[in-house]
Design a protein around this motif. Structure first.
Motif, PDB file in Angstrom:
ATOM      1  N   TRP A 181     -19.750 -32.822 -38.400  1.00  0.00           N
ATOM      2  CA  TRP A 181     -18.602 -32.024 -38.817  1.00  0.00           C
ATOM      3  C   TRP A 181     -17.505 -31.960 -37.753  1.00  0.00           C
ATOM      4  CZ3 TRP A 181     -18.586 -28.772 -43.437  1.00  0.00           C
ATOM      5  CH2 TRP A 181     -19.673 -29.035 -44.270  1.00  0.00           C
ATOM      6  N   GLY A 182     -17.792 -32.445 -36.561  1.00  0.00           N
ATOM      7  CA  GLY A 182     -16.769 -32.538 -35.523  1.00  0.00           C
ATOM      8  C   GLY A 182     -16.064 -31.220 -35.250  1.00  0.00           C
ATOM      9  N   ASN A 183     -14.724 -31.314 -35.119  1.00  0.00           N
ATOM     10  CA  ASN A 183     -13.951 -30.102 -34.796  1.00  0.00           C
ATOM     11  C   ASN A 183     -13.802 -29.150 -35.978  1.00  0.00           C
ATOM     12  OD1 ASN A 183     -12.187 -31.553 -36.371  1.00  0.00           O
ATOM     13  ND2 ASN A 183     -10.776 -32.048 -34.707  1.00  0.00           N
ATOM     14  N   LEU A 184     -14.335 -29.516 -37.142  1.00  0.00           N
ATOM     15  CA  LEU A 184     -14.322 -28.603 -38.288  1.00  0.00           C
ATOM     16  C   LEU A 184     -15.562 -27.709 -38.332  1.00  0.00           C
ATOM     17  CD1 LEU A 184     -13.008 -30.907 -41.170  1.00  0.00           C
ATOM     18  CD2 LEU A 184     -11.730 -29.270 -39.792  1.00  0.00           C
ATOM     19  N   SER A 185     -16.467 -27.907 -37.375  1.00  0.00           N
ATOM     20  CA  SER A 185     -17.718 -27.148 -37.382  1.00  0.00           C
ATOM     21  C   SER A 185     -17.481 -25.649 -37.335  1.00  0.00           C
ATOM     22  CB  SER A 185     -18.598 -27.575 -36.202  1.00  0.00           C
ATOM     23  OG  SER A 185     -18.923 -28.947 -36.272  1.00  0.00           O
ATOM     24  N   ALA A 186     -16.627 -25.209 -36.388  1.00  0.00           N
ATOM     25  CA  ALA A 186     -16.388 -23.772 -36.233  1.00  0.00           C
ATOM     26  C   ALA A 186     -15.645 -23.187 -37.425  1.00  0.00           C
ATOM     27  CB  ALA A 186     -15.601 -23.520 -34.944  1.00  0.00           C
ATOM     28  N   THR A 187     -14.943 -24.042 -38.176  1.00  0.00           N
ATOM     29  CA  THR A 187     -14.212 -23.561 -39.354  1.00  0.00           C
ATOM     30  C   THR A 187     -15.171 -23.160 -40.472  1.00  0.00           C
ATOM     31  OG1 THR A 187     -12.360 -25.015 -38.806  1.00  0.00           O
ATOM     32  CG2 THR A 187     -12.434 -24.146 -41.052  1.00  0.00           C
ATOM     33  N   TYR A 188     -16.253 -23.917 -40.618  1.00  0.00           N
ATOM     34  CA  TYR A 188     -17.180 -23.690 -41.724  1.00  0.00           C
ATOM     35  C   TYR A 188     -18.418 -22.892 -41.330  1.00  0.00           C
ATOM     36  CZ  TYR A 188     -14.571 -26.976 -44.638  1.00  0.00           C
ATOM     37  OH  TYR A 188     -13.596 -27.590 -45.388  1.00  0.00           O
ATOM     38  N   TYR A 189     -18.763 -22.918 -40.037  1.00  0.00           N
ATOM     39  CA  TYR A 189     -19.997 -22.275 -39.601  1.00  0.00           C
ATOM     40  C   TYR A 189     -19.691 -21.207 -38.550  1.00  0.00           C
ATOM     41  CZ  TYR A 189     -22.579 -26.025 -41.894  1.00  0.00           C
ATOM     42  OH  TYR A 189     -23.094 -26.891 -42.829  1.00  0.00           O
ATOM     43  N   ASP A 190     -20.358 -20.072 -38.702  1.00  0.00           N
ATOM     44  CA  ASP A 190     -20.211 -18.971 -37.754  1.00  0.00           C
ATOM     45  C   ASP A 190     -21.554 -18.256 -37.631  1.00  0.00           C
ATOM     46  OD1 ASP A 190     -19.222 -17.003 -36.078  1.00  0.00           O
ATOM     47  OD2 ASP A 190     -18.602 -15.722 -37.737  1.00  0.00           O
ATOM     48  N   VAL A 191     -22.089 -18.247 -36.410  1.00  0.00           N
ATOM     49  CA  VAL A 191     -23.343 -17.551 -36.138  1.00  0.00           C
ATOM     50  C   VAL A 191     -23.000 -16.331 -35.302  1.00  0.00           C
ATOM     51  CG1 VAL A 191     -25.671 -17.723 -35.188  1.00  0.00           C
ATOM     52  CG2 VAL A 191     -24.567 -19.753 -36.168  1.00  0.00           C
ATOM     53  N   SER A 192     -23.134 -15.162 -35.883  1.00  0.00           N
ATOM     54  CA  SER A 192     -22.709 -13.934 -35.228  1.00  0.00           C
ATOM     55  C   SER A 192     -23.415 -13.742 -33.887  1.00  0.00           C
ATOM     56  CB  SER A 192     -23.009 -12.735 -36.152  1.00  0.00           C
ATOM     57  OG  SER A 192     -22.634 -11.528 -35.529  1.00  0.00           O
ATOM     58  N   GLY A 193     -22.616 -13.500 -32.829  1.00  0.00           N
ATOM     59  CA  GLY A 193     -23.170 -13.267 -31.502  1.00  0.00           C
ATOM     60  C   GLY A 193     -23.437 -14.522 -30.713  1.00  0.00           C
TER      61      GLY A 193
END
Length: 304
Positions: A109-121
């Motif tokens: 997912w490259g640089n789009l990873s943080a756009t689609y995935y979020d792990v709280s903390g």
């Protein structure tokens, strides 16, 4: 008590629906991306040989992502396993349910990873990568309704390499592997390393990444955290406002029903017999007109 119970029940349903909707939106977004890449991968395989890895061209709005695809016979897959980009599937791995042929799709997912995935903390230390499998028994690889498969490693585990992730001293115990299941579940495990790279292991397919607690990350972004908090606050406020609106609607419906019942009772009272009123002490009370029985004189015939 009945009204309070109804309000509590409606509030619980609304809050549960809010949490479910948030998780469902996340899962739907991931599935939509997987579907687009799957369709492109199937198109690439038309007329191509089995047991070969091919790059998958992606739409411009997926810039930063890369994907690869490979088609295999199940017998070959069981005996030899497969290597697709950074994913290594060992021998003695089964597709579930069993099919004669399968397609493996690898995604980064490259640089789009943080756009689609979020792990709280936690902070992502690597791009999210995906290993997915599909039924390729049909002769038409462009079939959009191909069944998605799971993999079950009966021998060694499946490994996903992350060569750019270096386990520094003091952080080894904090760095974790995460696997996002196809149903939206999240599984956290320790990360492994070798002389050449660090890797995560699994017995099935999914989406994988490497995380570290936010306080240990040198690349944590306060702007992203502030954005997430703002979104969370907006969602909570929206839920509260929706809950209050729902309560007002319920109370309005109950009041309207009460007024209708009172109006009906008054109408029935007005349509009934009209009684005169008399004062007894300080109270005004209804009274009916008295009708006396007329006396009847006895005659001689009746006497006899």
């Amino acid at each position: 008590m009945a009204i309070r119970h109804a309000i509590w029940l409606l509030g619980s349903l609304l809050f549960s629906n809010l949490l479910f909707s948030h998780g469902q939106i996340f899962l739907n977004n991931i599935n939509s991306v997987d579907s687009v890449i799957r369709d492109r991968a199937f198109d690439v395989l038309v007329g191509r040989r089995t047991s070969q890895v091919y790059d998958v061209p992606l739409p411009t709005n997926f810039s930063g992502m890369v994907a690869s695809v490979m088609r295999l016979r199940s017998k070959t897959f069981w005996n030899m396993g497969a290597n697709v980009s950074a994913a290594h599937i060992p021998p003695r791995t089964l597709p579930l349910p069993h099919v004669r042929r399968l397609i493996l799709v690898y995604q980064s997912w490259g640089n789009l990873s943080a756009t689609y995935y979020d792990v709280s903390g936690y902070q992502l230390l690597s791009p999210v990568v995906s290993l997915l499998a599909y039924d390729a028994t049909s002769n038409s690889t462009s079939l959009r309704s191909a069944m998605q498969l799971d993999l079950r490693a009966l021998g060694d585990q499946i490994s996903i390499s992350f060569p750019r992730v270096a386990l520094r001293k003091g952080l080894n115990s904090s760095v974790k592997c995460v696997r996002f299941g196809l149903d939206g579940s999240m599984h956290v495990d320790d990360m492994s390393s070798s002389s050449s790279s660090s890797y995560c292991t699994s017995t099935s397919t999914g989406h994988f990444t490497v995380i570290v607690p936010s306080e240990h990350s040198e690349h944590s972004s306060s702007a992203e955290r502030g954005k997430s908090k703002t979104i969370l606050v907006v969602e909570i406020l929206g839920g509260v406002l929706g809950f209050l609106l729902l309560i007002l609607m319920v109370m309005g419906m109950l009041n309207l029903s009460k007024k209708r019942r009172m109006k009906k009772m008054v109408k029935e009272a007005e349509d009934g017999e009209v009684l005169e009123a008399v004062w007894i002490g300080k109270s005004r009370m209804p009274t009916a007109a008295m009708i006396r029985t007329q006396p009847v004189l006895e005659n001689e015939s009746t006497m006899r």
